[in-house]
Design an enzyme around this catalytic site. Structure first.
Site, short mmCIF file in Angstrom:
data_model
loop_
_atom_site.label_atom_id
_atom_site.label_comp_id
_atom_site.label_asym_id
_atom_site.label_seq_id
_atom_site.Cartn_x
_atom_site.Cartn_y
_atom_site.Cartn_z
N ASP A 152 18.97 27.53 41.87
CA ASP A 152 20.21 27.04 42.50
C ASP A 152 19.91 25.67 43.11
OD1 ASP A 152 21.59 29.63 42.21
OD2 ASP A 152 20.24 30.33 43.78
N ARG A 167 21.46 28.24 37.72
CA ARG A 167 22.43 29.17 38.29
C ARG A 167 23.48 28.38 39.07
NH1 ARG A 167 24.62 34.24 37.26
NH2 ARG A 167 25.18 35.24 39.20
N LYS A 227 33.89 30.46 43.26
CA LYS A 227 34.18 31.88 43.51
C LYS A 227 34.14 32.06 45.02
CE LYS A 227 31.85 36.39 43.14
NZ LYS A 227 32.58 37.40 42.34
#
Ligand SMILES: *[C@@H]1O[C@H](CO)[C@@H](O)[C@H](O)[C@H]1NC(C)=O
Length: 381
Positions: A174, A196, A259
Site C-alpha cells: 500500500d 494494493r 470504498k
C-alpha cells in the site's frame, strides 16, 4: 540589484511557509491546524537508512527529499505460490497468498508462481510531528510506502511521489496506510504503480485527515479488472474516520475510488474523477458521504449501485444543496458529469456530524475542472 532580488525572494518564500519550515500553504478541512515538524530545522536525508531513521524517531522533524529513494531490491525477493483470481492473462493482476488470502477467499482460483520485492510489502513507519516534503519534482520514494499507525499524529506529507510497489500483485504493498492516527495532511502527493491500495485507512480511527491536491494514478499494465485500470485506489473504513478529500485527480482506476465503510464521515469536494472503467464510490454500511463541486468524466458508475449500505448526499440540485449551509457552512455545489452514469443521493440525515468541525470550502465543479489538472500531484508547488 542582487541584494534587492534576494530580499524579494526571501519575503516570498517566508510568506508561503504557513505550516512551518518546508511546507507550502496550510491544510483545509478536517486536518486544519496540522503543523507536522513545525519550525524544526530541515534535514536532508541522503540514504534510505537516514530517511527511515528521520521518519521513525521521536523528534519533530522537517524532512526534505531532494532525490529518489529507491527501496526495490533492498530486502530481497520472495518466490512462492499465489493465485490468479481474475485469470492468467498478462493484463490481469495476480495475488500473493498473504495471510493465506488465496487459500481462504480464492480457493478455486488457479495457483500461479509469484515473485515479488519484499521491500514493497510493508511501508516505512512515520512517527508523530513530521513534515515530509519533496523539493520541486525530486521527492520520489520507490518500492516502499508510508505507514502512519499506532497513535501517530500531526503529520504532513507534501509533494512526494510514491511508486512501484509490486504493481503486478495484489498484496504487493500500500502506498500510504493510516490506522489509529490523528491530524494527517496528505497534499500534492502522487501515487502510481501500486500493488494494493493507494491510500488505506485501517479499522482503527483515522481522525482528522485531509487529502488534497493529490494525484491517484491508477494506470497499470496489471489490474484486477485486466483493463489497465487499477481497482484498489482508496479505502476508508475506520471506526471513527474524518476525511476531507479536496482538489484531487483520481484517474484510470476501476473501483474503490474510494470504498467507504466502518464509521467514516467523508467530505469529497472539488475532485476530478477521470477514466474510471468501474465505479468511483463504494458506499458501504457506516459510510456518511457528501460529494460536491466535483467532476466525473468517463466514469462508468459514480456509485457502485450493487450495494449501497451507507448514506450519501450527491448535491443533486441547488434547492436540495441549501441544506448544507447549516452544517457545512456553505450551500453545496452541484457536480458535473460527462460520459458517466451519475447517482442521486439526497440523504441529509447525517449533516449534523459536520457540526463544530473544520469543513473545507467549495467552489464550482467547472472551476475544479480547470484547476485540478494543473494543480494536483507533485512538482506543482
Ligand atoms: C508532538 O509535538 C507536541 C507539541 O510540541 C508534543 O506535545 C507532543 O508530545 C509531540 N508528540 C510526540 C509523540 O512526540
Amino acid at each position: 540589484m542582487k541584494s534587492t532580488f534576494f530580499f524579494g525572494a526571501a519575503i516570498t518564500a517566508f510568506a508561503k511557509l504557513t505550516s512551518g519550515a518546508g511546507v507550502t500553504g496550510a491544510a483545509e478541512g478536517f486536518a486544519k491546524g496540522v503543523t507536522g515538524g513545525g519550525s524544526a530545522t530541515p534535514v536532508y536525508p541522503t540514504t534510505n537508512a537516514q530517511l527511515v531513521s528521520y521518519l521513525g524517531d521521536s523528534s519533530a522533524r522537517v524532512i526534505i527529499l531532494t532525490k529518489t529513494f529507491d527501496f526495490t531490491g533492498t530486502e530481497g525477493t520472495t518466490t512462492s505460490t499465489g493465485c490468479a483470481p481474475w485469470g492468467t492473462a498478462s493484463a490481469c493482476q495476480l495475488a500473493i497468498n498473504k495471510d493465506s488470502w488465496c487459500d481462504n477467499y480464492e480457493s478455486s482460483a488457479p495457483k500461479v508462481s509469484v515473485s515479488y520485492d519484499n521491500a514493497g510489502v510493508l511501508g516505512i513507519t512515520v512517527k508523530s510531528n513530521k513534515s515530509l516534503v519533496g523539493q520541486g519534482s525530486a521527492g520520489i520514494i520507490k518500492g516502499k510506502g508510508l505507514r502512519i499507525v499506532s497513535g501517530a499524529s500531526n503529520i504532513i506529507i507534501q509533494n512526494v511521489h510514491i511508486t512501484n510497489l509490486n504493481p503486478k500483485y495484489v498484496w504487493g504493498g500500500d502506498a500510504i496506510t493510516l490506522d489509529n492516527t490523528d491530524l494527517v495532511w496528505i497534499d500534492h502527493v502522487k501515487t502510481s504503480l501500486i500493488g494494493r491500495q493507494h491510500i488505506v485507512l485501517g479499522n482503527n480511527p483515522s481522525k482528522r485527515v485531509t487529502i488534497s491536491n493529490s494525484e491517484i494514478d491508477g494506470s497499470s499494465s496489471w489490474s484486477a479488472t485486466c483493463d489497465g485500470h487499477h481497482y484498489w485506489a482508496m479505502y476508508f473504513t475506520g471506526s471513527n474516520d474524518l476525511v476531507t478529500l479536496k482538489g484531487n485527480y483520481i484517474h484510470h482506476t476501476s473501483g474503490r475510488s474510494p470504498k467507504v465503510a466502518g464509521n467514516t464521515l467523508l467530505h469529497a469536494v472539488n475532485n476530478y474523477w477521470y477514466a474510471n472503467s468501474g465505479h468511483a464510490f463504494e458506499v458501504d454500511s457506516g459510510a456518511y458521504i457528501v460529494v460536491e463541486g466535483s467532476v466525473f468524466q468517463n466514469v462508468d458508475l459514480m456509485v457502485d449501485t450493487s450495494s449501497v449500505g451507507g448514506k450519501i448526499f450527491t448535491s443533486p440540485s441547488t434547492s436540495a444543496n441549501a441544506a448544507c449551509s447549516a452544517y457545512l457552512g456553505h450551500t453545496c455545489q452541484v457536480n458535473a458529469f460527462g460520459s458517466t452514469t451519475s447517482y442521486t443521493g439526497s440523504d441529509t440525515s447525517f449533516f449534523s456530524s459536520f457540526s463544530g468541525k473544520n469543513v473545507a470550502s467549495a467552489s464550482t465543479a467547472s472551476s475544479a475542472q480547470s484547476s485540478v489538472l494543473s494543480n494536483a500531484g507533485i512538482g506543482k508547488i
